[in-house]
Design a protein around this motif. Structure first.
Motif, mmCIF file in Angstrom:
data_model
loop_
_atom_site.group_PDB
_atom_site.id
_atom_site.type_symbol
_atom_site.label_atom_id
_atom_site.label_comp_id
_atom_site.label_asym_id
_atom_site.label_seq_id
_atom_site.Cartn_x
_atom_site.Cartn_y
_atom_site.Cartn_z
ATOM 1 N N TYR A 83 0.843 -1.210 0.000
ATOM 2 C CA TYR A 83 0.000 0.000 0.000
ATOM 3 C C TYR A 83 0.874 1.253 0.000
ATOM 4 O O TYR A 83 0.596 2.222 -0.714
ATOM 5 N N GLN A 84 1.929 1.221 0.796
ATOM 6 C CA GLN A 84 2.843 2.376 0.894
ATOM 7 C C GLN A 84 3.512 2.630 -0.453
ATOM 8 O O GLN A 84 3.659 3.772 -0.862
ATOM 9 N N SER A 85 3.893 1.580 -1.139
ATOM 10 C CA SER A 85 4.605 1.731 -2.415
ATOM 11 C C SER A 85 3.716 2.367 -3.478
ATOM 12 O O SER A 85 4.207 2.958 -4.437
ATOM 13 N N ARG A 86 2.417 2.241 -3.327
ATOM 14 C CA ARG A 86 1.474 2.786 -4.302
ATOM 15 C C ARG A 86 1.167 4.262 -4.067
ATOM 16 O O ARG A 86 0.426 4.869 -4.827
ATOM 17 N N THR A 87 1.760 4.859 -3.019
ATOM 18 C CA THR A 87 1.483 6.268 -2.718
ATOM 19 C C THR A 87 2.435 7.197 -3.446
ATOM 20 O O THR A 87 2.210 8.379 -3.497
ATOM 21 N N ASN A 88 3.513 6.655 -3.965
ATOM 22 C CA ASN A 88 4.541 7.509 -4.585
ATOM 23 C C ASN A 88 4.256 7.791 -6.049
ATOM 24 O O ASN A 88 3.632 7.104 -6.746
#
Length: 94
Positions: free
Chosen positions: A89-94
């Protein structure tokens, strides 16, 4: 609100409750490590974190225990499950 949205909006603190050794082997970027066994003694630190907390571990078991304990203490938190899922999920915020 869904966990993915909280992470996407950077509106939370990600807390990894695995051991320090497990954490050092890989973890979510910008997450902090507070092992499950240290929750009680680190409550003051936890209370000062930006809430809600997204808790993660290896499988979701320890983060579930942490979520149950912290919720009883009045902390706004969610069980994010595996740190790999939270990392996704975190990787998809960038």
């Amino acid at each position: 609100m869904k966990i993915e949205n909280l992470i996407k909006e950077k509106n939370c603190t990600i807390v990894d409750v695995r051991t320090h050794e497990e954490f050092m082997g890989g973890h979510v970027a910008d997450s902090i490590n507070i092992p499950l066994a240290e929750l009680q003694e680190r409550m003051e630190e936890i209370e000062n974190l930006k809430s809600p907390l997204i808790l993660c571990c290896a499988s979701g078991n320890r983060s579930g225990q942490a979520q149950h304990y912290l919720s009883q203490k009045g902390i706004d938190c969610y069980n994010g499950g595996s740190w790999l899922d939270v990392n996704y999920y975190q990787s998809r915020t960038n």
